[in-house]
Design a protein around this motif. Structure first.
Motif, PDB file in Angstrom:
ATOM      1  N   ARG A 115      42.332  39.832  36.640  1.00  0.00           N
ATOM      2  CA  ARG A 115      43.325  40.806  37.120  1.00  0.00           C
ATOM      3  C   ARG A 115      43.720  40.380  38.521  1.00  0.00           C
ATOM      4  O   ARG A 115      43.183  39.408  39.050  1.00  0.00           O
ATOM      5  CB  ARG A 115      42.738  42.228  37.169  1.00  0.00           C
ATOM      6  N   PHE A 116      44.618  41.079  39.125  1.00  0.00           N
ATOM      7  CA  PHE A 116      45.094  40.791  40.490  1.00  0.00           C
ATOM      8  C   PHE A 116      45.679  39.375  40.547  1.00  0.00           C
ATOM      9  O   PHE A 116      46.265  38.911  39.580  1.00  0.00           O
ATOM     10  CB  PHE A 116      43.970  40.970  41.532  1.00  0.00           C
ATOM     11  N   GLU A 117      45.443  38.674  41.686  1.00  0.00           N
ATOM     12  CA  GLU A 117      45.949  37.302  41.806  1.00  0.00           C
ATOM     13  C   GLU A 117      45.069  36.308  41.053  1.00  0.00           C
ATOM     14  O   GLU A 117      45.446  35.151  40.862  1.00  0.00           O
ATOM     15  CB  GLU A 117      46.037  36.888  43.280  1.00  0.00           C
ATOM     16  N   GLY A 118      43.897  36.766  40.648  1.00  0.00           N
ATOM     17  CA  GLY A 118      42.978  35.864  39.966  1.00  0.00           C
ATOM     18  C   GLY A 118      41.559  36.138  40.422  1.00  0.00           C
ATOM     19  O   GLY A 118      41.290  37.172  41.046  1.00  0.00           O
ATOM     20  N   VAL A 119      40.642  35.202  40.099  1.00  0.00           N
ATOM     21  CA  VAL A 119      39.238  35.415  40.441  1.00  0.00           C
ATOM     22  C   VAL A 119      38.787  34.348  41.437  1.00  0.00           C
ATOM     23  O   VAL A 119      39.343  33.250  41.488  1.00  0.00           O
ATOM     24  CB  VAL A 119      38.324  35.420  39.181  1.00  0.00           C
ATOM     25  N   VAL A 132      41.391  29.297  29.984  1.00  0.00           N
ATOM     26  CA  VAL A 132      42.229  29.160  28.792  1.00  0.00           C
ATOM     27  C   VAL A 132      43.510  29.963  28.989  1.00  0.00           C
ATOM     28  O   VAL A 132      43.465  31.135  29.372  1.00  0.00           O
ATOM     29  CB  VAL A 132      41.497  29.688  27.533  1.00  0.00           C
ATOM     30  N   SER A 133      44.641  29.329  28.717  1.00  0.00           N
ATOM     31  CA  SER A 133      45.943  29.983  28.851  1.00  0.00           C
ATOM     32  C   SER A 133      46.529  30.257  27.476  1.00  0.00           C
ATOM     33  O   SER A 133      46.324  29.482  26.543  1.00  0.00           O
ATOM     34  CB  SER A 133      46.891  29.065  29.624  1.00  0.00           C
ATOM     35  N   ILE A 134      47.270  31.361  27.344  1.00  0.00           N
ATOM     36  CA  ILE A 134      47.966  31.574  26.071  1.00  0.00           C
ATOM     37  C   ILE A 134      49.446  31.197  26.160  1.00  0.00           C
ATOM     38  O   ILE A 134      50.193  31.402  25.214  1.00  0.00           O
ATOM     39  CB  ILE A 134      47.809  33.019  25.533  1.00  0.00           C
ATOM     40  N   LEU A 139      51.036  37.052  32.742  1.00  0.00           N
ATOM     41  CA  LEU A 139      50.761  38.441  32.349  1.00  0.00           C
ATOM     42  C   LEU A 139      50.173  39.173  33.547  1.00  0.00           C
ATOM     43  O   LEU A 139      49.759  38.548  34.522  1.00  0.00           O
ATOM     44  CB  LEU A 139      49.752  38.469  31.202  1.00  0.00           C
ATOM     45  N   SER A 140      50.078  40.495  33.446  1.00  0.00           N
ATOM     46  CA  SER A 140      49.496  41.233  34.561  1.00  0.00           C
ATOM     47  C   SER A 140      47.975  41.253  34.496  1.00  0.00           C
ATOM     48  O   SER A 140      47.310  41.604  35.469  1.00  0.00           O
ATOM     49  CB  SER A 140      50.060  42.651  34.617  1.00  0.00           C
ATOM     50  N   GLY A 141      47.422  40.893  33.368  1.00  0.00           N
ATOM     51  CA  GLY A 141      45.970  40.856  33.252  1.00  0.00           C
ATOM     52  C   GLY A 141      45.552  40.046  32.040  1.00  0.00           C
ATOM     53  O   GLY A 141      46.364  39.741  31.166  1.00  0.00           O
TER      54      GLY A 141
HETATM   55  N1  SAH Z   1      48.176  34.432  40.473  1.00  0.00           N
HETATM   56  C1  SAH Z   1      47.860  33.920  39.181  1.00  0.00           C
HETATM   57  C2  SAH Z   1      48.300  34.874  38.088  1.00  0.00           C
HETATM   58  C3  SAH Z   1      47.423  36.098  37.972  1.00  0.00           C
HETATM   59  S1  SAH Z   1      47.853  37.097  36.625  1.00  0.00           S
HETATM   60  C4  SAH Z   1      48.568  32.574  39.004  1.00  0.00           C
HETATM   61  O1  SAH Z   1      49.643  32.399  39.534  1.00  0.00           O
HETATM   62  O2  SAH Z   1      48.034  31.709  38.290  1.00  0.00           O
HETATM   63  C5  SAH Z   1      46.432  38.108  36.447  1.00  0.00           C
HETATM   64  C6  SAH Z   1      45.496  37.740  35.320  1.00  0.00           C
HETATM   65  O3  SAH Z   1      46.196  37.818  34.095  1.00  0.00           O
HETATM   66  C7  SAH Z   1      44.913  36.349  35.384  1.00  0.00           C
HETATM   67  O4  SAH Z   1      43.757  36.302  36.177  1.00  0.00           O
HETATM   68  C8  SAH Z   1      44.598  36.082  33.927  1.00  0.00           C
HETATM   69  O5  SAH Z   1      43.333  36.610  33.554  1.00  0.00           O
HETATM   70  C9  SAH Z   1      45.663  36.858  33.189  1.00  0.00           C
HETATM   71  N2  SAH Z   1      46.763  36.019  32.712  1.00  0.00           N
HETATM   72  C10 SAH Z   1      48.033  36.005  33.179  1.00  0.00           C
HETATM   73  N3  SAH Z   1      48.802  35.129  32.526  1.00  0.00           N
HETATM   74  C11 SAH Z   1      48.018  34.553  31.579  1.00  0.00           C
HETATM   75  C12 SAH Z   1      48.244  33.558  30.595  1.00  0.00           C
HETATM   76  N4  SAH Z   1      49.416  32.957  30.437  1.00  0.00           N
HETATM   77  N5  SAH Z   1      47.202  33.206  29.803  1.00  0.00           N
HETATM   78  C13 SAH Z   1      45.986  33.776  29.955  1.00  0.00           C
HETATM   79  N6  SAH Z   1      45.716  34.728  30.887  1.00  0.00           N
HETATM   80  C14 SAH Z   1      46.714  35.121  31.693  1.00  0.00           C
END
Ligand code: SAH
Length: 232
Positions: A115-119, A132-134, A139-141
């Protein structure tokens, strides 16, 4: 032994959500997979149950704290837990059907929803989280991303789909997109089902389907087509 999913999230009420309906939901009820959902906030120890803090170095937004997330991971999965530890993240390796299949063949997965900007990077490194990205959008989370991943995996588990075979033939299974489908009525709004499909000639039908799959893939997904042809 069935596929064991453990999800770490700040929004446990979002689960099982769509995973509780239809194919995945029935499979969950039948014990073909299990879902444990842990609230990351439950392990936060301070009075306000703080889970995030401002980014070191400055900038907008907040960062999920390493200490809190690590405690949540340690409480949810012992160090010798053999399951892969995934962090849903737009920076991650893009999820594809090959990975989905590999996950479905394994013991389960620990899935962390950001969540937020990340971990904080240190918990990614310190707990061996695999990002892993989808897809190439933000997304917002991580919750919806985790649901996408689990839905894709669960439908491949033995006994989940009506016919074992139905996962064999579809998009990506052979690196191609799937051919078009039709069902009755024979003519709808002046559009007829292609003759070949009602010909009863199974050889011709199979050839037509693979031609269609190839043409679609070539057109829509030149990237997949190059891979199938071994050009990548
Ligand atoms: N600041 C980050 C985005 C954070 S979005 C960046 O620019 O990379 C908040 C959370 O949403 C992320 O920590 C992740 O868990 C999830 N999330 C957002 N987009 C995603 C995606 N395409 N695939 C998987 N998780 C995603």
């Amino acid at each position: 032994m069935s596929f064991a999913a453990t999800v770490l999230t700040l929004y446990p009420e979002m689960f099982p959500g769509p995973l509780g309906a239809s194919l995945a939901g029935r499979a969950l009820e039948r014990g073909l997979w299990s879902l444990a959902v842990h609230d990351i906030r439950a392990v936060a120890t301070d009075r306000h149950r703080t889970v995030d803090d401002t980014p070191s170095g400055g900038g907008l937004g907040m960062v999920l704290k390493a200490d809190v997330l690590a405690s949540a991971i340690d409480a949810a999965a012992p160090a010798d837990d053999p399951r892969p530890r995934l962090l849903m993240s737009p920076r991650g390796v893009p999820l594809d059907q090959a990975r989905v299949r590999a996950l479905a063949a394994g013991p389960g997965a620990l899935v962390v929803c950001g969540r937020f900007e990340g971990v904080d990077q240190r918990v990614i490194d310190g707990r061996g989280l695999e990002e892993v990205s989808i897809g190439d959008y933000v997304l917002s989370g991580g919750e919806l991303a985790a649901m996408v991943l689990l839905d894709a995996v669960v439908r491949l588990l033995p006994g989940v789909m009506g016919k074992e075979a139905s996962g064999e033939d579809e998009s990506f299974s052979h690196g191609l997109l799937e051919y078009p489908h039709y069902t009755r009525p024979a003519v709808w709004e002046g559009r007829a089902i292609p003759d070949v499909l009602v010909s009863g000639d199974h050889g011709r039908i199979a050839r037509w389907r693979s031609e269609q799959a190839e043409a679609l893939t070539r057109h829509r997904r030149p990237d997949l087509w190059r891979k199938v042809r071994g050009e990548d």
